[in-house]
Write an enzyme that holds these catalytic residues in place. Structure first.
Site, PDB file in Angstrom:
ATOM      1  CG  MET A  30       0.038  -4.535  -8.209  1.00  0.00           C
ATOM      2  SD  MET A  30       0.645  -4.049  -6.591  1.00  0.00           S
ATOM      3  CE  MET A  30      -0.345  -5.032  -5.526  1.00  0.00           C
ATOM      4  N   GLY A  31      -0.072  -8.315 -11.340  1.00  0.00           N
ATOM      5  CA  GLY A  31       0.131  -9.729 -11.665  1.00  0.00           C
ATOM      6  C   GLY A  31      -0.675 -10.632 -10.753  1.00  0.00           C
ATOM      7  CG  LEU A  33      -2.687 -11.322 -14.252  1.00  0.00           C
ATOM      8  CD1 LEU A  33      -2.559 -11.170 -15.760  1.00  0.00           C
ATOM      9  CD2 LEU A  33      -3.114 -10.000 -13.618  1.00  0.00           C
ATOM     10  N   GLY A  36     -11.008 -12.493 -12.183  1.00  0.00           N
ATOM     11  CA  GLY A  36     -11.449 -11.098 -12.052  1.00  0.00           C
ATOM     12  C   GLY A  36     -10.661 -10.193 -12.990  1.00  0.00           C
ATOM     13  CG  HIS A  37      -6.430  -9.528 -12.514  1.00  0.00           C
ATOM     14  ND1 HIS A  37      -6.023 -10.420 -11.552  1.00  0.00           N
ATOM     15  CD2 HIS A  37      -6.152  -8.297 -12.033  1.00  0.00           C
ATOM     16  CE1 HIS A  37      -5.518  -9.764 -10.530  1.00  0.00           C
ATOM     17  NE2 HIS A  37      -5.580  -8.476 -10.796  1.00  0.00           N
ATOM     18  CG  ASP A 153      -8.870  -3.057  -4.818  1.00  0.00           C
ATOM     19  OD1 ASP A 153      -8.898  -3.444  -3.645  1.00  0.00           O
ATOM     20  OD2 ASP A 153      -8.366  -3.721  -5.739  1.00  0.00           O
ATOM     21  CD  GLN A 156      -6.436   0.501  -6.743  1.00  0.00           C
ATOM     22  OE1 GLN A 156      -5.503   0.254  -5.994  1.00  0.00           O
ATOM     23  NE2 GLN A 156      -6.781  -0.328  -7.699  1.00  0.00           N
ATOM     24  CB  SER A 188      -8.607 -10.765  -3.702  1.00  0.00           C
ATOM     25  OG  SER A 188      -7.370 -10.304  -3.203  1.00  0.00           O
TER      26      SER A 188
HETATM   27  O1  PAF Z   1      -5.183  -2.666  -7.917  1.00  0.00           O
HETATM   28  C1  PAF Z   1      -3.986  -2.957  -8.143  1.00  0.00           C
HETATM   29  O2  PAF Z   1      -3.642  -4.064  -8.546  1.00  0.00           O
HETATM   30  C2  PAF Z   1      -2.899  -1.911  -7.895  1.00  0.00           C
HETATM   31  O3  PAF Z   1      -3.213  -1.111  -6.797  1.00  0.00           O
HETATM   32  C3  PAF Z   1      -2.614  -1.041  -9.133  1.00  0.00           C
HETATM   33  C4  PAF Z   1      -3.818  -0.202  -9.528  1.00  0.00           C
HETATM   34  C5  PAF Z   1      -2.199  -1.932 -10.302  1.00  0.00           C
HETATM   35  C6  PAF Z   1      -1.458  -0.077  -8.836  1.00  0.00           C
HETATM   36  O4  PAF Z   1      -0.292  -0.760  -8.493  1.00  0.00           O
END
Ligand code: PAF
Length: 291
Positions: A30-31, A33, A36-37, A153, A156, A188
């Site tokens: 979701m940007g 960033l 971690g990303h 997550d 998720q 995060s």
């Molecule tokens: O983990 C996230 O950033 C969001 O939940 C995802 C997987 C990109 C879905 O919008």
């Protein structure tokens, strides 16, 4: 002449995605960033010919009153982070591209099943429906061979694996270990909401998990007591502290388990989790069972 890499190509439509070459790895985000990303992207880079990062703040996973409008949007910085990891394509769709037939009541969505209504799902009842629906749509648009998600997550990640299995989506789902700050806090996008005092207090969350992991040989009750003890000493009242099997079912009292915590510290809710071994690592039993 040297090759100059001038950053990822930004695409916004389904038609542009049809031109992707070879095998495709996707890192959905979701940007906003952070490191971690970048680690997720670096992990994904060698897994396919083309590396795509999606940036889309998904409205359907935010409930009314949550931070959809305030969610940090840092697109230019995000492109620079993607360039660090040699990303080929950034897919940054509009809401209409992601949800061509709308996303209001009455639309088709992905039902997360019972795992979607416990832990995070008990606190955010519509969240995982929104996450799974957008991830399924991203898979349909990008058609990745492999998709990479963070273990931070954890619920998720488990639900996305289940969705891919149940709906036979044919995408390999790869989970990556949580990336942490020097004091252990899980990275995060929402950490930027922490004020200086809360930022210090937030380090009690990973410390509590450490204490829980260390208490593993004494069994499940000792693990939970250790986590609650550290959180209470820091004045943190958790939404939940849970001990489950690695696939988020009931743990069996001994052997491998997962320890999960969610707690609001100041403005943001912090989520974190660790693998924990319950009982004697050599016998696979708790002390009471083994006595
Ligand atoms: O983990 C996230 O950033 C969001 O939940 C995802 C997987 C990109 C879905 O919008």
């Amino acid at each position: 002449m040297t090759d100059v890499f001038d950053g990822p190509r930004v695409v916004r439509t389904a038609a542009e995605l049809r031109a992707l070459a070879g095998s495709v790895a996707l890192v959905p985000t979701m940007g906003a960033l952070h490191d971690g990303h970048v680690q997720l992207m670096k992990h994904a880079r060698p897994l396919a010919d083309t590396l795509v990062v999606s940036i889309f703040v998904n409205p359907t996973q935010f409930a009314e009153g949550e931070d959809f409008t305030e969610y940090p949007r840092t697109f230019e910085d995000d492109l620079a982070r993607c360039a660090e990891a040699d990303v080929d394509v950034v897919f940054a769709p509009t809401v209409d591209v992601m949800y061509p037939s709308g996303h209001g009541a009455g639309q088709v969505t992905v039902d997360p099943g019972p795992l979607g209504s416990v832990l995070e799902g008990a606190v955010r009842p519509t969240h995982f429906r929104g996450v799974l629906t957008v991830v399924a749509a991203l898979f349909g648009l990008v058609r990745p061979d492999v998709a990479v998600f963070g273990e931070k997550d954890y619920q998720q990640l488990g639900l996305i694996r289940r969705m891919v299995d149940t709906l036979c989506l044919g995408v390999e789902v790869v989970g990556c270990p949580t990336v942490r700050e020097a004091d252990g806090l899980a990275m995060s996008s929402r950490n930027r909401y922490l004020g200086p005092e809360d930022r210090q207090r937030a380090a009690a969350v990973p410390r509590a998990l450490d204490a829980g992991v260390a208490a593993g040989p004494q069994g499940a009750d000792a693990v939970l007591a250790a986590v609650h003890g550290v959180l209470a000493a820091a004045g943190i009242d958790p939404d939940y502290v849970a001990l489950t099997s690695p696939d988020l079912g009931e743990h069996g009292g001994s052997g491998e388990a997962r320890l999960l915590v969610a707690a609001r510290v100041g403005a943001p809710r912090l989520l974190d989790n660790r693998a924990v071994h319950l009982g004697d690592p050599t016998s696979g039993t708790t002390p009471s069972e083994g006595a």
